[in-house]
Design an enzyme around this catalytic site. Structure first.
Site, PDB file in Angstrom:
ATOM      1  N   ASP A   1      -6.767  14.073 -25.077  1.00 11.71           N
ATOM      2  CA  ASP A   1      -6.755  12.673 -24.662  1.00 11.71           C
ATOM      3  C   ASP A   1      -5.957  11.924 -25.720  1.00 11.71           C
ATOM      4  O   ASP A   1      -6.450  11.651 -26.815  1.00 11.71           O
ATOM      5  CB  ASP A   1      -8.203  12.174 -24.587  1.00 11.71           C
ATOM      6  CG  ASP A   1      -8.300  10.695 -24.246  1.00 11.71           C
ATOM      7  OD1 ASP A   1      -7.274   9.991 -24.326  1.00 11.71           O
ATOM      8  OD2 ASP A   1      -9.412  10.247 -23.918  1.00 11.71           O
TER       9      ASP A   1
ATOM     10  N   ARG B   1      -1.808  -2.242 -18.769  1.00 13.55           N
ATOM     11  CA  ARG B   1      -3.077  -1.505 -18.722  1.00 13.55           C
ATOM     12  C   ARG B   1      -2.957  -0.430 -17.658  1.00 13.55           C
ATOM     13  O   ARG B   1      -2.530  -0.714 -16.530  1.00 13.55           O
ATOM     14  CB  ARG B   1      -4.236  -2.433 -18.342  1.00 13.55           C
ATOM     15  CG  ARG B   1      -4.355  -3.669 -19.163  1.00 13.55           C
ATOM     16  CD  ARG B   1      -5.719  -4.260 -19.052  1.00 13.55           C
ATOM     17  NE  ARG B   1      -6.652  -3.444 -19.796  1.00 13.55           N
ATOM     18  CZ  ARG B   1      -6.702  -3.414 -21.137  1.00 13.55           C
ATOM     19  NH1 ARG B   1      -5.896  -4.161 -21.854  1.00 13.55           N
ATOM     20  NH2 ARG B   1      -7.562  -2.641 -21.756  1.00 13.55           N
TER      21      ARG B   1
ATOM     22  N   THR C   1      -3.904   6.460 -21.862  1.00 18.90           N
ATOM     23  CA  THR C   1      -3.707   5.110 -21.341  1.00 18.90           C
ATOM     24  C   THR C   1      -2.249   4.769 -21.615  1.00 18.90           C
ATOM     25  O   THR C   1      -1.552   5.474 -22.356  1.00 18.90           O
ATOM     26  CB  THR C   1      -4.586   4.070 -22.060  1.00 18.90           C
ATOM     27  OG1 THR C   1      -4.323   4.158 -23.460  1.00 18.90           O
ATOM     28  CG2 THR C   1      -6.061   4.301 -21.802  1.00 18.90           C
TER      29      THR C   1
ATOM     30  N   TYR D   1       0.844  -1.197   0.000  1.00 19.26           N
ATOM     31  CA  TYR D   1       0.000   0.000   0.000  1.00 19.26           C
ATOM     32  C   TYR D   1       0.878   1.245   0.000  1.00 19.26           C
ATOM     33  O   TYR D   1       1.816   1.325   0.785  1.00 19.26           O
ATOM     34  CB  TYR D   1      -0.884   0.025   1.256  1.00 19.26           C
ATOM     35  CG  TYR D   1      -2.324  -0.306   0.957  1.00 19.26           C
ATOM     36  CD1 TYR D   1      -3.022   0.391  -0.014  1.00 19.26           C
ATOM     37  CD2 TYR D   1      -2.989  -1.311   1.656  1.00 19.26           C
ATOM     38  CE1 TYR D   1      -4.340   0.089  -0.293  1.00 19.26           C
ATOM     39  CE2 TYR D   1      -4.311  -1.614   1.374  1.00 19.26           C
ATOM     40  CZ  TYR D   1      -4.986  -0.909   0.399  1.00 19.26           C
ATOM     41  OH  TYR D   1      -6.292  -1.209   0.118  1.00 19.26           O
TER      42      TYR D   1
ATOM     43  N   GLU E   1      -0.453   4.835  -0.447  1.00 17.43           N
ATOM     44  CA  GLU E   1      -1.231   6.068  -0.643  1.00 17.43           C
ATOM     45  C   GLU E   1      -0.335   7.301  -0.514  1.00 17.43           C
ATOM     46  O   GLU E   1       0.472   7.383   0.424  1.00 17.43           O
ATOM     47  CB  GLU E   1      -2.349   6.184   0.399  1.00 17.43           C
ATOM     48  CG  GLU E   1      -3.542   5.315   0.113  1.00 17.43           C
ATOM     49  CD  GLU E   1      -3.526   4.070   0.959  1.00 17.43           C
ATOM     50  OE1 GLU E   1      -2.410   3.595   1.274  1.00 17.43           O
ATOM     51  OE2 GLU E   1      -4.617   3.592   1.301  1.00 17.43           O
TER      52      GLU E   1
ATOM     53  N   LYS F   1      -1.897   1.054 -25.163  1.00 18.36           N
ATOM     54  CA  LYS F   1      -2.266   0.970 -26.586  1.00 18.36           C
ATOM     55  C   LYS F   1      -0.980   1.064 -27.418  1.00 18.36           C
ATOM     56  O   LYS F   1      -0.141   0.173 -27.325  1.00 18.36           O
ATOM     57  CB  LYS F   1      -3.288   2.059 -26.918  1.00 18.36           C
ATOM     58  CG  LYS F   1      -4.607   1.882 -26.127  1.00 18.36           C
ATOM     59  CD  LYS F   1      -5.658   2.870 -26.535  1.00 18.36           C
ATOM     60  CE  LYS F   1      -6.987   2.595 -25.866  1.00 18.36           C
ATOM     61  NZ  LYS F   1      -7.215   3.371 -24.634  1.00 18.36           N
TER      62      LYS F   1
HETATM   63  N1  DSN Z   1     -11.640   0.785 -25.328  1.00 18.38           N
HETATM   64  C1  DSN Z   1     -10.770   1.753 -25.930  1.00 18.38           C
HETATM   65  C2  DSN Z   1     -10.681   1.578 -27.391  1.00 18.38           C
HETATM   66  O1  DSN Z   1     -10.826   0.462 -27.844  1.00 18.38           O
HETATM   67  O2  DSN Z   1     -10.459   2.526 -28.116  1.00 18.38           O
HETATM   68  C3  DSN Z   1     -11.141   3.131 -25.615  1.00 18.38           C
HETATM   69  O3  DSN Z   1     -11.545   3.228 -24.310  1.00 18.38           O
END
Ligand code: DSN
Length: 422
Positions: free
Chosen positions: A201, A237, A228, A54, A56, A231
């Site tokens: 974003d 993730r 994120t 933990y 925090e 990707k």
């Molecule tokens: N789920 C993601 C995507 O496939 O683009 C976006 O949140």
């Protein structure tokens, strides 16, 4: 490496599912543009001993003891993220992209404030103000769209007019299904004209930005970027919030992530982010993301030659959106399903102002981050596109589909998922 030896002994049910997924990923072509394969180093960090801890708070300022190593790891992740994106501040604790956007809204807005974001069917994201999200009960979302779905040009005049009328506090760029580059200078100019923050974003294109294959919104004066990490950036993730230069904004973001919205950060995941950011800083990552774009162009060529309408007319990034219903009379759901049969995974997707519903829209969305990680170049990518077109045309011919599936499997065998990246 078989990471599942203990699960195998202890829990046959979960083990069977994991083994199944191992085979599915190894033997199929992954074209969902938001997915990728991480290195084993990233996976090792993600299942590391840090899961027990933990933490925090933030490095040097935690609420619990025993933080010598968590501080080291989080500082590495923050420093690498800042370097990758040219940011002064980075928060690496958000658990995903939606969480990053929620934290950003709550840090910058008061309930009732307005956000100007991209319409979902024109490429935006649920968290950019879709009515199904709870966010729309707290903030007002107004939209901008493309002027023409066949070129992808955003209607900046309309966007400016909406901004002047609605006085948003945030002008939000970014997308999950838009294959072109945005005119960042326009976004910043519109935001400044109404005293709004300019936020991007970058979830889909974070890797492309980090590898300098596309423009960096910070170079145009954006205040904040949310993202994120899993990707095109090819990490675990998770989420990421970057602040270009304002310490005041960065402090607001940090306070909102913790204690505002989240509890203990997932330090194992932060270690995995640190490792992935280290990989993205290597010169080989630049080559990787360049190849993603070349491969997407190769797929574009095949779809165009087959007269299948591509939304925006093509692609300048890692993804493509094809209007299969308008071009071939096959719905997005049917296309997703028959392509799945031959081992090609992608997702059905709405096209601009789609007349069909979200569970069976007119389009399919696909992209090249994962196949490029496997080592595909333009030739193999074009071949995959040819196999897709053939599958759609011969969707009722079982013999033809079987033959295509054999070729897909053989491509996967020739290009196994790599364990590490040079
Ligand atoms: N789920 C993601 C995507 O496939 O683009 C976006 O949140």
């Amino acid at each position: 490496m078989n990471p599942y030896t203990h699960i195998k002994k202890q829990d046959r049910q979960v083990y069977a599912a994991l083994e199944g997924e191992e085979a599915r990923q190894a033997e199929g072509l992954e074209l969902i543009p938001s997915e990728n394969y991480v290195s084993l180093a990233v996976r090792e960090a993600n299942f590391s001993i840090l899961t027990n801890k933990y933490s925090e708070g933030y490095p040097g300022k935690r609420y619990y003891g025993g933080q010598k190593y968590t501080d080291i790891v989080e500082n590495i992740a923050r420093e690498r993220a800042k370097k990758l994106f040219g940011a002064q501040y980075a928060n690496v604790q958000t658990l995903g992209g939606a969480n990053a956007n929620i934290a950003m809204y709550f840090a910058l807005l008061q309930p009732g404030d307005t956000v100007l974001g991209m319409d979902l069917s024109h490429g935006g994201h649920l968290t950019h103000g879709h009515p199904v999200t709870y966010l729309t009960k707290i903030f007002k979302f107004v939209r901008y769209k493309m002027k023409d779905a066949d070129t992808g040009e955003i209607d900046y005049d309309e966007m400016r007019a909406v901004a002047l009328r609605e006085k948003p506090k945030i002008v939000l760029a970014g997308f999950s299904a838009y294959p072109r580059e945005l005119d960042y200078a326009q976004f910043v100019s519109i935001a400044r004209s109404v005293g709004a923050y300019a936020v991007m974003d970058i979830a889909h294109i974070a890797g492309l930005i980090a590898g300098h294959a596309v423009k960096n919104p910070f170079d145009y004066g954006f205040d904040i970027m949310t993202s994120t990490t899993h990707k095109t950036l090819r990490g675990p993730r998770g989420g990421l919030i970057l602040t270009r230069e304002s310490e005041e904004l960065a402090k607001k973001i940090d306070r909102m992530v913790f204690p505002g919205l989240q509890g203990g950060p997932h330090m194992n995941n932060i270690a995995a982010k640190a490792v992935a950011f280290g990989e993205a800083l290597k010169p080989s990552f630049k080559m990787y993301v360049k190849q993603i774009l070349k491969n997407a162009k190769a797929m574009e060529g095949v779809f165009k030659a087959a007269n299948i309408r591509l939304i925006t007319g093509g692609t300048d990034n890692h993804l493509l959106l094809a209007d299969v219903f308008g071009s071939m009379g096959i719905t997005g759901k049917e296309a997703e399903s028959v392509l799945d049969e031959v081992g090609i995974t992608l997702n059905k997707n709405a096209i601009a102002d789609d007349m069909r519903g979200p569970m069976d829209p007119s389009g399919i969305r696909f992209g090249t981050p994962a196949i490029t990680t496997r080592g595909f170049k333009e030739k193999e990518s074009a071949r995959v596109a040819e196999l897709m077109v053939e599958t759609l045309h011969k969707r009722t011919d079982q013999k033809a589909l079987k033959k295509i599936h054999v070729e897909v499997k053989s491509l996967c065998k020739r290009f196994p998922i790599p364990k590490s990246f040079a």
